[in-house]
Scaffold this motif. Sequence first.
Motif, PDB file in Angstrom:
ATOM      1  N   VAL A  27      47.943  40.268  51.900  1.00 30.84           N
ATOM      2  CA  VAL A  27      46.850  40.646  52.794  1.00 30.84           C
ATOM      3  C   VAL A  27      46.683  42.164  52.754  1.00 30.84           C
ATOM      4  O   VAL A  27      45.563  42.685  52.631  1.00 30.84           O
ATOM      5  CB  VAL A  27      47.139  40.167  54.233  1.00 30.84           C
ATOM      6  N   MET A  28      47.803  42.873  52.807  1.00 29.86           N
ATOM      7  CA  MET A  28      47.778  44.328  52.731  1.00 29.86           C
ATOM      8  C   MET A  28      47.197  44.791  51.388  1.00 29.86           C
ATOM      9  O   MET A  28      46.367  45.692  51.341  1.00 29.86           O
ATOM     10  CB  MET A  28      49.208  44.853  52.922  1.00 29.86           C
ATOM     11  N   LEU A  29      47.616  44.119  50.312  1.00 28.76           N
ATOM     12  CA  LEU A  29      47.122  44.482  48.979  1.00 28.76           C
ATOM     13  C   LEU A  29      45.610  44.291  48.895  1.00 28.76           C
ATOM     14  O   LEU A  29      44.880  45.156  48.387  1.00 28.76           O
ATOM     15  CB  LEU A  29      47.841  43.629  47.922  1.00 28.76           C
ATOM     16  N   ALA A  30      45.136  43.156  49.423  1.00 37.44           N
ATOM     17  CA  ALA A  30      43.701  42.877  49.399  1.00 37.44           C
ATOM     18  C   ALA A  30      42.933  43.950  50.169  1.00 37.44           C
ATOM     19  O   ALA A  30      41.867  44.402  49.735  1.00 37.44           O
ATOM     20  CB  ALA A  30      43.427  41.498  49.996  1.00 37.44           C
ATOM     21  N   LEU A  31      43.490  44.379  51.295  1.00 32.40           N
ATOM     22  CA  LEU A  31      42.849  45.433  52.088  1.00 32.40           C
ATOM     23  C   LEU A  31      42.746  46.723  51.280  1.00 32.40           C
ATOM     24  O   LEU A  31      41.709  47.388  51.288  1.00 32.40           O
ATOM     25  CB  LEU A  31      43.646  45.689  53.371  1.00 32.40           C
ATOM     26  N   ILE A  32      43.833  47.050  50.579  1.00 31.32           N
ATOM     27  CA  ILE A  32      43.829  48.277  49.780  1.00 31.32           C
ATOM     28  C   ILE A  32      42.790  48.181  48.662  1.00 31.32           C
ATOM     29  O   ILE A  32      42.067  49.134  48.370  1.00 31.32           O
ATOM     30  CB  ILE A  32      45.240  48.557  49.215  1.00 31.32           C
ATOM     31  N   GLN A  33      42.687  46.970  48.067  1.00 28.33           N
ATOM     32  CA  GLN A  33      41.680  46.787  47.021  1.00 28.33           C
ATOM     33  C   GLN A  33      40.274  47.041  47.566  1.00 28.33           C
ATOM     34  O   GLN A  33      39.421  47.595  46.887  1.00 28.33           O
ATOM     35  CB  GLN A  33      41.765  45.358  46.448  1.00 28.33           C
ATOM     36  N   LEU A  34      40.038  46.613  48.815  1.00 22.93           N
ATOM     37  CA  LEU A  34      38.730  46.820  49.425  1.00 22.93           C
ATOM     38  C   LEU A  34      38.509  48.289  49.771  1.00 22.93           C
ATOM     39  O   LEU A  34      37.458  48.863  49.474  1.00 22.93           O
ATOM     40  CB  LEU A  34      38.602  45.965  50.690  1.00 22.93           C
ATOM     41  N   VAL A  35      39.522  48.910  50.368  1.00 23.91           N
ATOM     42  CA  VAL A  35      39.398  50.297  50.812  1.00 23.91           C
ATOM     43  C   VAL A  35      39.168  51.237  49.622  1.00 23.91           C
ATOM     44  O   VAL A  35      38.357  52.154  49.687  1.00 23.91           O
ATOM     45  CB  VAL A  35      40.655  50.723  51.609  1.00 23.91           C
ATOM     46  N   THR A  36      39.877  50.973  48.522  1.00 15.67           N
ATOM     47  CA  THR A  36      39.717  51.849  47.361  1.00 15.67           C
ATOM     48  C   THR A  36      38.431  51.550  46.597  1.00 15.67           C
ATOM     49  O   THR A  36      38.138  52.199  45.600  1.00 15.67           O
ATOM     50  CB  THR A  36      40.906  51.696  46.389  1.00 15.67           C
ATOM     51  N   GLY A  37      37.679  50.556  47.055  1.00 16.26           N
ATOM     52  CA  GLY A  37      36.406  50.248  46.431  1.00 16.26           C
ATOM     53  C   GLY A  37      36.529  49.419  45.174  1.00 16.26           C
ATOM     54  O   GLY A  37      35.549  49.180  44.458  1.00 16.26           O
ATOM     55  N   TRP A  38      37.723  48.939  44.870  1.00 15.61           N
ATOM     56  CA  TRP A  38      37.920  48.139  43.668  1.00 15.61           C
ATOM     57  C   TRP A  38      37.382  46.731  43.861  1.00 15.61           C
ATOM     58  O   TRP A  38      36.782  46.147  42.956  1.00 15.61           O
ATOM     59  CB  TRP A  38      39.411  48.091  43.310  1.00 15.61           C
ATOM     60  N   GLY A  39      37.590  46.180  45.055  1.00 13.39           N
ATOM     61  CA  GLY A  39      37.067  44.848  45.360  1.00 13.39           C
ATOM     62  C   GLY A  39      38.047  43.732  45.029  1.00 13.39           C
ATOM     63  O   GLY A  39      39.125  43.975  44.500  1.00 13.39           O
ATOM     64  N   ILE A  40      37.636  42.510  45.393  1.00 16.69           N
ATOM     65  CA  ILE A  40      38.491  41.354  45.170  1.00 16.69           C
ATOM     66  C   ILE A  40      37.736  40.352  44.304  1.00 16.69           C
ATOM     67  O   ILE A  40      36.668  39.872  44.695  1.00 16.69           O
ATOM     68  CB  ILE A  40      38.870  40.689  46.521  1.00 16.69           C
ATOM     69  N   PRO A  41      38.251  40.039  43.115  1.00 16.38           N
ATOM     70  CA  PRO A  41      37.545  39.087  42.246  1.00 16.38           C
ATOM     71  C   PRO A  41      37.703  37.648  42.751  1.00 16.38           C
ATOM     72  O   PRO A  41      38.606  37.354  43.532  1.00 16.38           O
ATOM     73  CB  PRO A  41      38.244  39.274  40.900  1.00 16.38           C
ATOM     74  N   TRP A  42      36.839  36.740  42.272  1.00 10.39           N
ATOM     75  CA  TRP A  42      36.903  35.336  42.732  1.00 10.39           C
ATOM     76  C   TRP A  42      38.207  34.670  42.314  1.00 10.39           C
ATOM     77  O   TRP A  42      38.656  33.717  42.938  1.00 10.39           O
ATOM     78  CB  TRP A  42      35.717  34.539  42.195  1.00 10.39           C
ATOM     79  N   THR A  43      38.825  35.178  41.239  1.00  6.81           N
ATOM     80  CA  THR A  43      40.046  34.538  40.723  1.00  6.81           C
ATOM     81  C   THR A  43      41.198  34.590  41.723  1.00  6.81           C
ATOM     82  O   THR A  43      42.240  33.978  41.503  1.00  6.81           O
ATOM     83  CB  THR A  43      40.507  35.226  39.423  1.00  6.81           C
ATOM     84  N   VAL A  44      40.998  35.325  42.840  1.00  9.40           N
ATOM     85  CA  VAL A  44      42.056  35.448  43.830  1.00  9.40           C
ATOM     86  C   VAL A  44      42.442  34.075  44.383  1.00  9.40           C
ATOM     87  O   VAL A  44      43.587  33.850  44.790  1.00  9.40           O
ATOM     88  CB  VAL A  44      41.628  36.428  44.948  1.00  9.40           C
ATOM     89  N   ILE A  45      41.484  33.126  44.338  1.00  6.91           N
ATOM     90  CA  ILE A  45      41.803  31.775  44.853  1.00  6.91           C
ATOM     91  C   ILE A  45      42.808  31.071  43.956  1.00  6.91           C
ATOM     92  O   ILE A  45      43.370  30.047  44.337  1.00  6.91           O
ATOM     93  CB  ILE A  45      40.534  30.899  45.004  1.00  6.91           C
ATOM     94  N   LEU A  46      43.054  31.611  42.758  1.00  6.43           N
ATOM     95  CA  LEU A  46      44.025  30.993  41.841  1.00  6.43           C
ATOM     96  C   LEU A  46      45.423  31.602  41.983  1.00  6.43           C
ATOM     97  O   LEU A  46      46.365  31.157  41.315  1.00  6.43           O
ATOM     98  CB  LEU A  46      43.545  31.134  40.395  1.00  6.43           C
ATOM     99  N   VAL A  47      45.558  32.604  42.839  1.00  5.38           N
ATOM    100  CA  VAL A  47      46.870  33.249  43.036  1.00  5.38           C
ATOM    101  C   VAL A  47      47.974  32.249  43.429  1.00  5.38           C
ATOM    102  O   VAL A  47      49.131  32.426  43.046  1.00  5.38           O
ATOM    103  CB  VAL A  47      46.747  34.416  44.046  1.00  5.38           C
TER     104      VAL A  47
END
Lengths: 277, 244
Positions: free
Chosen positions: A141-161
């Motif tokens: 959850v923390m990692l996902a937040l950092i991805q959003l904050v840094t503007g990198w975003g979260i790809p759809w493949t995250v559902i395959l984690v």
Amino acid sequence: MTATATYDSAAPRRPIVDPFVNIWTNRSLIGLLVARDLTLRYKRSVLGIWWTVLNPLLTTLVYWFVFSAIFHREGSGDAPFIVYLLSGTLLISSFFSQGSTAGGSSLIGSRGVLSRVRIPGESFAVTAALAAGVNFLIGLVMLALIQLVTGWGIPWTVILVPIPALAMLFLVTGFGMLIASAAIHFYDVLDLVRVILQMAIWLVPTFYPIDIVPDNLQVLIRINPLYSYLVVFRGFMYEGTFAPTWNFVYMGVSAVVVLLIGVWVFSRSWRTAAVRL
Amino acid sequence: MSEVSVKVEGVSLAYRMARDRAGSMKEFAINLAKRQVVYDNLWALDEVSFDVSRGEVFGVVGPNGAGKSTLMKVIAGVLPPTSGRVRVWGHVSPMIALGGGMNPDLTGRENIVMFGTLLGRAPSDMRKRIGPIAEWAELTEFLDAPLRSYSTGMGSRLGFAVATDVKPEVLLIDEVLAVGDANFKRKSSERIEELMSGGTTVVLVSHSLDSVRTMAHRVLWIDHGHCKMIGDAETVVDAYEASV
């Protein structure tokens, strides 16, 4: 008395099947043990469960400082270096390393209960792996937040984690059971394992980009099964890509093989273990 | 009282002890290289046989190190016998004091749920039983304190209360009654009588010969793992008392 006994010391134990049956029948106990594990660790601290997130984050900051500020290195690919670092730390240090160590000491740590109540030891080994898995999920959850904050975003493949996460759960469970079986006989196995784990962790590109490693040594990294877990996980979590097929195969096969070997060795050594605990 | 509840047939249990037991791999490897790994079998139980009927209170007496606690662990199914066979009909409820299963960092409330679940009950059932259990153990006001702050007597009361909360089919009592005060002793023997009349089988290990004499129907006297005598409580306890 003709009815079947509730407990019969002469009843045969099926080597691979029984441990899995035991885990299933004790699932509510395991759930409780996992919850206890997560709350107890930080019970006396002020920040409590937040340490679950803070711990890998602070570790990551240390690595980030060392590699970025001192060595002027960046991770592979275009993603922010902090994302590269945190993803590696969460999967390898938090989930794999801490889960295996906790699983390895689980039997010795619960010897008080195990020498009084008839509970399959599997419950405690599985608990350690599951608790590490929950810590990993909280970290995500923390990692996902950092991805959003840094503007990198979260790809759809995250559902395959969940795929690499589940494979890692199998690997950690099996590995933890192997260590636990050995630790009953020799305490210092636990110290030895910590050193080996440290080596295994440095042999995967958790904090450094793989291209800084000389070509002839890269083989060493690629044959480490952990490398495949990391590549698959990073692909799904933030790169939005599928890792090469061999990584998936290597990950799946190693997870199942280590789990089965761990369970088998564990159930074989359990009989002698009871006397030594 | 003809229905058998615990059947112990020719049970022996050996603790395999490596002489100069190597605690580390280094020591073990050195000993192995020197061909000095010699194993001694320490027979904690030697060909012990007995039956306990349903609803019976079965006492076990003997000096320290006679194998009483080992016998309890074998019945609890924790230690598999080296040879012989143990069968138990019904759910076994062992007594757990502080240290063994009770977690010092968890509160009394959390320990009730944890311990009850370890004994095979559903966590949701246990949460409903927290009140009555604490009330019986006279610990209601300490429920939210960590067990670390409990006295030994309080811990034993809690352990006894949880283990006897639901009528267990087989109850194993290992010396826990000795630590309580007069009030607890009276309450716990009342509860044991209540359970017995309800058909619970009790196996009781105690150094307090008076409580064994009054509570047990039959008594086993063991010494160095051997069965010295088995019979009605009065006779066996008298004989044991005369020997020490």
